[in-house]
Scaffold this motif. Structure first.
Motif, mmCIF file in Angstrom:
data_model
loop_
_atom_site.group_PDB
_atom_site.id
_atom_site.type_symbol
_atom_site.label_atom_id
_atom_site.label_comp_id
_atom_site.label_asym_id
_atom_site.label_seq_id
_atom_site.Cartn_x
_atom_site.Cartn_y
_atom_site.Cartn_z
ATOM 1 N N SER A 101 0.680 -1.331 -0.101
ATOM 2 C CA SER A 101 0.621 -0.025 -0.374
ATOM 3 C C SER A 101 0.904 1.104 -0.204
ATOM 4 O O SER A 101 0.735 1.957 1.083
ATOM 5 N N MET A 102 1.448 2.041 -1.551
ATOM 6 C CA MET A 102 2.030 3.123 -1.593
ATOM 7 C C MET A 102 1.308 3.796 -1.020
ATOM 8 O O MET A 102 0.972 4.002 -2.497
ATOM 9 N N SER A 103 1.197 4.484 -0.278
ATOM 10 C CA SER A 103 0.155 5.709 0.292
ATOM 11 C C SER A 103 1.028 6.766 0.064
ATOM 12 O O SER A 103 0.610 8.381 -0.383
ATOM 13 N N HIS A 104 2.523 7.095 -0.224
ATOM 14 C CA HIS A 104 3.052 8.432 0.487
ATOM 15 C C HIS A 104 4.211 8.728 -0.555
ATOM 16 O O HIS A 104 5.357 8.394 -0.018
ATOM 17 N N GLY A 105 4.282 8.129 -1.644
ATOM 18 C CA GLY A 105 5.231 8.510 -2.878
ATOM 19 C C GLY A 105 6.471 7.616 -2.645
ATOM 20 O O GLY A 105 6.332 5.381 -2.620
ATOM 21 N N ALA A 106 7.892 7.311 -2.694
ATOM 22 C CA ALA A 106 8.497 6.445 -3.120
ATOM 23 C C ALA A 106 9.070 6.190 -1.505
ATOM 24 O O ALA A 106 9.377 4.970 -1.437
ATOM 25 N N LEU A 107 8.356 6.488 -0.107
ATOM 26 C CA LEU A 107 8.722 6.851 1.172
ATOM 27 C C LEU A 107 8.070 5.247 1.919
ATOM 28 O O LEU A 107 7.103 5.469 1.985
ATOM 29 N N GLN A 108 8.561 4.826 2.768
ATOM 30 C CA GLN A 108 8.345 3.603 3.392
ATOM 31 C C GLN A 108 8.742 3.897 4.693
ATOM 32 O O GLN A 108 9.570 4.733 5.434
ATOM 33 N N GLY A 109 6.873 3.603 5.673
ATOM 34 C CA GLY A 109 6.913 3.410 6.938
ATOM 35 C C GLY A 109 5.073 4.069 7.581
ATOM 36 O O GLY A 109 4.865 4.148 6.616
ATOM 37 N N ASN A 110 5.813 4.660 8.591
ATOM 38 C CA ASN A 110 4.252 5.202 9.828
ATOM 39 C C ASN A 110 3.928 6.228 9.470
ATOM 40 O O ASN A 110 5.171 7.039 9.897
ATOM 41 N N TYR A 111 3.159 6.652 9.451
ATOM 42 C CA TYR A 111 2.829 8.144 8.906
ATOM 43 C C TYR A 111 1.462 8.248 9.945
ATOM 44 O O TYR A 111 0.069 7.979 9.891
ATOM 45 N N SER A 112 1.176 10.224 10.598
ATOM 46 C CA SER A 112 0.932 10.326 11.210
ATOM 47 C C SER A 112 -0.532 10.743 10.163
ATOM 48 O O SER A 112 -0.513 11.344 9.622
ATOM 49 N N THR A 113 -1.602 10.439 10.957
ATOM 50 C CA THR A 113 -3.408 10.594 10.091
ATOM 51 C C THR A 113 -4.471 11.716 10.736
ATOM 52 O O THR A 113 -4.373 10.376 12.244
ATOM 53 N N LEU A 114 -4.531 11.985 10.692
ATOM 54 C CA LEU A 114 -6.139 13.033 11.069
ATOM 55 C C LEU A 114 -7.273 12.818 10.346
ATOM 56 O O LEU A 114 -7.278 12.837 9.199
ATOM 57 N N SER A 115 -8.231 12.564 11.042
ATOM 58 C CA SER A 115 -9.640 12.215 10.046
ATOM 59 C C SER A 115 -10.465 12.863 10.959
ATOM 60 O O SER A 115 -10.765 13.337 11.630
ATOM 61 N N PHE A 116 -11.790 13.236 10.306
ATOM 62 C CA PHE A 116 -12.699 13.878 10.557
ATOM 63 C C PHE A 116 -14.002 13.111 9.792
ATOM 64 O O PHE A 116 -13.698 13.787 8.990
ATOM 65 N N THR A 117 -15.246 12.883 10.561
ATOM 66 C CA THR A 117 -16.226 12.664 9.865
ATOM 67 C C THR A 117 -17.607 12.924 10.414
ATOM 68 O O THR A 117 -17.953 13.623 11.313
ATOM 69 N N VAL A 118 -17.899 13.784 9.886
ATOM 70 C CA VAL A 118 -19.540 14.096 9.696
ATOM 71 C C VAL A 118 -20.423 13.582 8.772
ATOM 72 O O VAL A 118 -20.449 12.567 7.907
ATOM 73 N N MET A 119 -21.340 13.475 10.192
ATOM 74 C CA MET A 119 -22.833 12.445 9.938
ATOM 75 C C MET A 119 -23.602 13.155 9.698
ATOM 76 O O MET A 119 -24.856 13.974 10.083
ATOM 77 N N LEU A 120 -24.756 12.808 8.468
ATOM 78 C CA LEU A 120 -25.951 12.826 7.504
ATOM 79 C C LEU A 120 -26.795 12.362 7.278
ATOM 80 O O LEU A 120 -26.700 11.316 8.008
ATOM 81 N N THR A 121 -27.925 12.992 7.486
ATOM 82 C CA THR A 121 -29.321 12.169 7.556
ATOM 83 C C THR A 121 -29.984 12.506 6.698
ATOM 84 O O THR A 121 -30.174 14.244 6.179
ATOM 85 N N ARG A 122 -30.569 11.839 5.920
ATOM 86 C CA ARG A 122 -31.479 12.248 4.297
ATOM 87 C C ARG A 122 -32.755 13.008 4.793
ATOM 88 O O ARG A 122 -33.144 12.062 5.829
ATOM 89 N N GLU A 123 -33.003 14.175 4.155
ATOM 90 C CA GLU A 123 -34.028 14.708 4.531
ATOM 91 C C GLU A 123 -35.476 14.007 3.669
ATOM 92 O O GLU A 123 -35.050 13.754 2.298
ATOM 93 N N VAL A 124 -36.717 13.316 4.127
ATOM 94 C CA VAL A 124 -37.493 12.574 3.929
ATOM 95 C C VAL A 124 -38.147 12.804 2.978
ATOM 96 O O VAL A 124 -39.887 12.735 2.317
ATOM 97 N N GLY A 125 -38.363 14.316 3.037
ATOM 98 C CA GLY A 125 -39.976 14.906 3.100
ATOM 99 C C GLY A 125 -40.391 15.304 1.468
ATOM 100 O O GLY A 125 -41.578 14.830 1.292
ATOM 101 N N TYR A 126 -38.989 15.675 0.846
ATOM 102 C CA TYR A 126 -39.304 15.479 -0.403
ATOM 103 C C TYR A 126 -39.535 14.290 -1.810
ATOM 104 O O TYR A 126 -39.956 13.916 -2.248
ATOM 105 N N TYR A 127 -38.626 12.714 -0.852
ATOM 106 C CA TYR A 127 -39.142 11.741 -1.076
ATOM 107 C C TYR A 127 -40.902 11.351 -0.547
ATOM 108 O O TYR A 127 -40.898 10.453 -1.913
ATOM 109 N N VAL A 128 -41.503 11.544 0.066
ATOM 110 C CA VAL A 128 -42.599 10.925 1.050
ATOM 111 C C VAL A 128 -43.286 11.634 -0.467
ATOM 112 O O VAL A 128 -44.717 11.229 -0.767
#
Length: 528
Positions: A280-307
């Protein structure tokens, strides 16, 4: 010339030079070391040319040391201060600002991130993408840029844009799941670099990025999506650089943020390690352990249009298809047109909704709804074809009892089975009478029609009377049980009556089945 002769000539030459050096030896006791100033050597007196004055200059020479001074840094401008702090004699922008730990190793640079989101839109279900626009900030400490000791009276930070950023070391952070990204700005890119007196560097960038979001549509259109943004270090592994979220408000949203199709219910953020290797070469030609940050937005669909635009119209279309049960079975054009029109209308309505989704391999809730509603509409057409076939029959149906069980059984069981049953009953009756009354008995069968109910059916009764020359003897041979046994009776229904009976039953079966399906469907939607 031979080698021996050459050695002799060299030896003689050295002897001559040594003699001359002994004759003109300088008297070092007469040398005077004048530390005044200009670095020149002058004769000590005019009479003795062998005595010299050696003057040495101990001040800094501009040729030996070109590093600019930081004295009186309070009087320097911001440009001059940064230029002297980042001079090549003091600063190397290619080297990260690692610090020496207590055990002698370099501690990694701690970079703290914060993301303030202005806009979140274009959650495209077909392309599995969404667009985010916001302010991304990175904060770290570079002790080489601290100027509090040089300029104690300067309390305000030094701020600059692209030119200041180009002269500093900055962490290379990239968006791992980006499709495209750009730095916003009109005349110049909106990138601000701030250097505080203690060496803290704050880099603020206003970006717009289109990111991939791997959505799950199993419960569409009642789905909840989780779209993640991933920040990773590109050049330096965890031994050099580590990413962290800010302790307060790491991810925040603008108060005026509005979504058209979704409703924002929250966010999650996380810190992790990404492993880059040969698989899994995801950082160019370099290998090793790389620090990662992630944030997730939780979304719910508005069903009024579909109803309003899908579910309610589909319920009405299915209900309209049941109007055919109130039409007689011989009204073929009306019932056929109504069934085909409702089926085609519902298919068109469903395709308009399904075109907004990407083609997925699993079954979605909207497809379940579409399939079941299609079955109900198609079932009304099949019911019409069935009752119309019965309506056009010429033979009446013989029923043991006028109930649903016997009506359905007689509708599907061929008539020859009923005739065989009658013949077997007649043969059994004749055989028993022959045995009881003798060979000279005469059997007379009298069919008497009897009208029952409201005139829609008739009963056929067969009464077998045995007359013989000895009538009194035969009557005495009949047992009491045979006298009390009632005669076998059957009911008949015309094909039209059967068709009307089926239509009346379907008026309740179809709505009841559809109500049960809706109860199960909406329970699965909101409880699973």
């Amino acid at each position: 010339m031979t080698k021996g002769k050459v050695d002799i000539l060299v030896s003689l030459t050295l002897i001559c030079w040594l003699s001359l050096a002994t004759a003109h030896t300088m008297d070092l006791s007469h040398l005077q070391m004048n530390l005044a100033g200009n670095g020149s050597i002058t004769p000590a007196s005019s009479t003795n040319t062998n005595n010299y004055n050696v003057t040495l200059n101990l001040t800094e020479s501009p040729l030996l040391n070109t590093c600019p001074s930081l004295t009186n840094a309070d009087s320097l401008t911001q440009t001059e201060l940064i230029a002297r702090l980042t001079d090549s004699c003091r600063y190397d922008r290619l080297e990260p600002p690692t610090t020496l730990s207590d055990i002698g190793n370099d501690d990694p640079v701690d970079v703290y991130a914060r993301f303030y989101i202005y806009v979140l839109k274009n959650l495209d279900s077909s392309d599995l993408q969404f667009m985010v626009q916001g302010l991304l900030q990175f904060r770290y400490v570079d002790a080489r840029l601290a100027f509090a000791t040089y300029a104690p009276n300067r309390k305000q930070p030094v701020m600059g844009q692209a030119i200041l950023r180009q002269s500093l070391w900055v962490p290379h952070i990239f968006l791992a799941n980006e499709q495209s990204s750009t730095v916003l700005g009109t005349n110049e890119k909106d990138m601000l670099t701030t250097i505080y007196p203690d060496g803290t560097v704050l880099i603020s960038t206003r970006i717009q990025a289109t990111l991939y979001c791997w959505m799950n549509f199993q419960k569409f259109p009642f789905d909840e999506q989780k779209c993640t943004t991933i920040l990773e270090s590109w050049m330096y592994n965890t031994s050099v650089l580590q990413l962290h979220w800010e302790t307060t408000n790491p991810v925040s949203f603008d108060s005026q943020l509005q979504l058209t199709e979704y409703n924002l219910i929250g966010s999650l953020y996380n810190e992790s390690i990404e492993v880059s290797d040969e698989s899994s070469m995801s950082h160019g030609a370099l290998q090793g352990n790389y620090s990662t940050l992630s944030f997730t937005v939780m979304l719910t669909r508005e069903v009024g249009y579909y109803v309003i635009d899908y579910f309610l119209p589909s319920i009405m279309i299915v209900t309209i298809s049941w109007v055919t049960f109130w039409l007689q079975a011989d009204q073929t054009p009306a019932r056929t047109t109504l069934g085909c029109t409702t089926l085609l209308s519902f298919i068109t309505l469903s395709l308009s909704q399904e075109n907004n989704l990407s083609k997925v391999s699993y079954v979605t809730m909207s497809e379940v709804w579409f399939l079941v509603c299609t079955i109900f509409i198609f079932g009304s057409l099949v019911e019409f074809a069935f009752v119309n076939t019965i309506w056009r029959r010429n033979n009446n149906l013989e029923l043991k009892k006028r109930t649903t069980k016997y009506i359905v059984k007689s509708t599907f069981v061929p008539k020859r089975s009923r005739r065989g049953y009658n013949r077997s009953q007649s043969s059994m009756s004749t055989t028993s009478m022959d045995k009881g009354c003798g060979a000279n008995n005469t059997v007379i069968t009298i069919e008497t029609p009897i009208i029952i109910g409201n005139g829609l059916s008739r009963e056929n009764s067969s009464v077998s009377l045995a007359e013989s020359e000895m009538g009194s003897a035969s009557t005495a041979n009949l047992t009491d049980s045979e006298k009390e046994k009632p005669a076998q009776t059957f009911a008949t229904m015309t094909p039209k009556e059967v068709s009307l009976w089926i239509d009346r039953k379907m008026r309740f079966v179809f709505p009841l089945a559809f109500i049960l399906f809706n109860a199960l469907f909406w329970t699965l939607v909101y409880c699973l």
